[in-house]
Design a protein around this motif. Structure first.
Motif, PDB file in Angstrom:
ATOM      1  N   LEU A 119     -34.242  -7.411 -17.174  1.00 18.89           N
ATOM      2  CA  LEU A 119     -33.446  -7.803 -16.010  1.00 18.89           C
ATOM      3  C   LEU A 119     -34.057  -7.246 -14.726  1.00 18.89           C
ATOM      4  O   LEU A 119     -34.152  -7.952 -13.713  1.00 18.89           O
ATOM      5  N   ALA A 120     -34.492  -5.993 -14.750  1.00 21.75           N
ATOM      6  CA  ALA A 120     -35.114  -5.388 -13.569  1.00 21.75           C
ATOM      7  C   ALA A 120     -36.407  -6.124 -13.210  1.00 21.75           C
ATOM      8  O   ALA A 120     -36.684  -6.379 -12.031  1.00 21.75           O
ATOM      9  N   GLY A 121     -37.194  -6.467 -14.214  1.00 22.45           N
ATOM     10  CA  GLY A 121     -38.428  -7.210 -13.971  1.00 22.45           C
ATOM     11  C   GLY A 121     -38.152  -8.576 -13.380  1.00 22.45           C
ATOM     12  O   GLY A 121     -38.847  -9.029 -12.467  1.00 22.45           O
ATOM     13  N   MET A 122     -37.125  -9.242 -13.892  1.00 24.39           N
ATOM     14  CA  MET A 122     -36.767 -10.565 -13.377  1.00 24.39           C
ATOM     15  C   MET A 122     -36.304 -10.466 -11.925  1.00 24.39           C
ATOM     16  O   MET A 122     -36.690 -11.280 -11.083  1.00 24.39           O
ATOM     17  N   ARG A 123     -35.500  -9.450 -11.623  1.00 24.94           N
ATOM     18  CA  ARG A 123     -35.030  -9.269 -10.235  1.00 24.94           C
ATOM     19  C   ARG A 123     -36.206  -8.972  -9.297  1.00 24.94           C
ATOM     20  O   ARG A 123     -36.260  -9.492  -8.180  1.00 24.94           O
ATOM     21  N   ALA A 124     -37.143  -8.127  -9.736  1.00 27.66           N
ATOM     22  CA  ALA A 124     -38.308  -7.805  -8.903  1.00 27.66           C
ATOM     23  C   ALA A 124     -39.152  -9.051  -8.674  1.00 27.66           C
ATOM     24  O   ALA A 124     -39.634  -9.284  -7.559  1.00 27.66           O
ATOM     25  N   ASP A 133     -38.936 -14.564  -3.388  1.00 28.32           N
ATOM     26  CA  ASP A 133     -38.147 -14.881  -2.193  1.00 28.32           C
ATOM     27  C   ASP A 133     -38.857 -14.379  -0.933  1.00 28.32           C
ATOM     28  O   ASP A 133     -38.880 -15.072   0.089  1.00 28.32           O
ATOM     29  N   ALA A 134     -39.436 -13.178  -1.012  1.00 29.07           N
ATOM     30  CA  ALA A 134     -40.144 -12.616   0.152  1.00 29.07           C
ATOM     31  C   ALA A 134     -41.352 -13.480   0.476  1.00 29.07           C
ATOM     32  O   ALA A 134     -41.651 -13.728   1.665  1.00 29.07           O
ATOM     33  N   GLN A 135     -42.050 -13.932  -0.526  1.00 31.15           N
ATOM     34  CA  GLN A 135     -43.228 -14.786  -0.281  1.00 31.15           C
ATOM     35  C   GLN A 135     -42.801 -16.116   0.298  1.00 31.15           C
ATOM     36  O   GLN A 135     -43.419 -16.641   1.221  1.00 31.15           O
ATOM     37  N   ASN A 136     -41.742 -16.689  -0.218  1.00 29.85           N
ATOM     38  CA  ASN A 136     -41.245 -17.966   0.299  1.00 29.85           C
ATOM     39  C   ASN A 136     -40.750 -17.813   1.743  1.00 29.85           C
ATOM     40  O   ASN A 136     -40.912 -18.715   2.566  1.00 29.85           O
ATOM     41  N   GLY A 137     -40.140 -16.666   2.042  1.00 30.14           N
ATOM     42  CA  GLY A 137     -39.652 -16.421   3.400  1.00 30.14           C
ATOM     43  C   GLY A 137     -40.800 -16.304   4.378  1.00 30.14           C
ATOM     44  O   GLY A 137     -40.731 -16.761   5.513  1.00 30.14           O
ATOM     45  N   SER A 138     -41.899 -15.668   3.944  1.00 23.12           N
ATOM     46  CA  SER A 138     -43.055 -15.527   4.844  1.00 23.12           C
ATOM     47  C   SER A 138     -43.763 -16.843   5.026  1.00 23.12           C
ATOM     48  O   SER A 138     -44.369 -17.100   6.068  1.00 23.12           O
ATOM     49  N   LEU A 139     -43.692 -17.738   4.056  1.00 19.64           N
ATOM     50  CA  LEU A 139     -44.305 -19.055   4.184  1.00 19.64           C
ATOM     51  C   LEU A 139     -43.490 -19.959   5.094  1.00 19.64           C
ATOM     52  O   LEU A 139     -44.024 -20.830   5.767  1.00 19.64           O
ATOM     53  N   ALA A 140     -42.176 -19.748   5.138  1.00 23.78           N
ATOM     54  CA  ALA A 140     -41.315 -20.599   5.948  1.00 23.78           C
ATOM     55  C   ALA A 140     -41.470 -20.308   7.431  1.00 23.78           C
ATOM     56  O   ALA A 140     -41.165 -21.132   8.274  1.00 23.78           O
TER      57      ALA A 140
END
Length: 94
Positions: free
Chosen positions: A75-80, A86-93
């Motif tokens: 679960l921790a790995g999936m969240r990370a 999400d951070a990568q997608n946010g920087s691409l947007a």
């Protein structure tokens, strides 16, 4: 030619006492081997039971703890992974 025909009619003479003795010894050896394997299996089984009885934490409880740890780590790995995604997608947007 008659003599050649006579030679091809040879028979094998087997001493049945020796064959019987061999079969009896083989059966006796198999019985001794089976008894030895049974005694060895009993000794290993008894030692295993004693080892489990002397453990601080029973194997079932250890397995349950390890399963819980694996689920939490997954679960921790999936969240990370999701937060990095999400951070990568946010920087691409931007």
């Amino acid at each position: 030619m008659n003599q050649h025909h006579h030679q091809s009619q040879r028979t094998i003479e087997i001493d049945t006492r020796l064959v019987t003795t061999g079969a009896v010894l083989t059966a006796a050896g198999a019985m001794v081997a089976c008894a030895g394997m049974a005694i060895a299996a009993f000794a290993v089984f008894t030692a295993g039971r004693r080892m489990i009885r002397d453990m601080d934490v029973p194997p079932a409880q250890q397995a349950a703890m390890k399963w819980r740890q694996a689920k939490e780590a997954s679960l921790a790995g999936m969240r990370a992974w999701q937060s990095a995604s999400d951070a990568q997608n946010g920087s691409l947007a931007r």
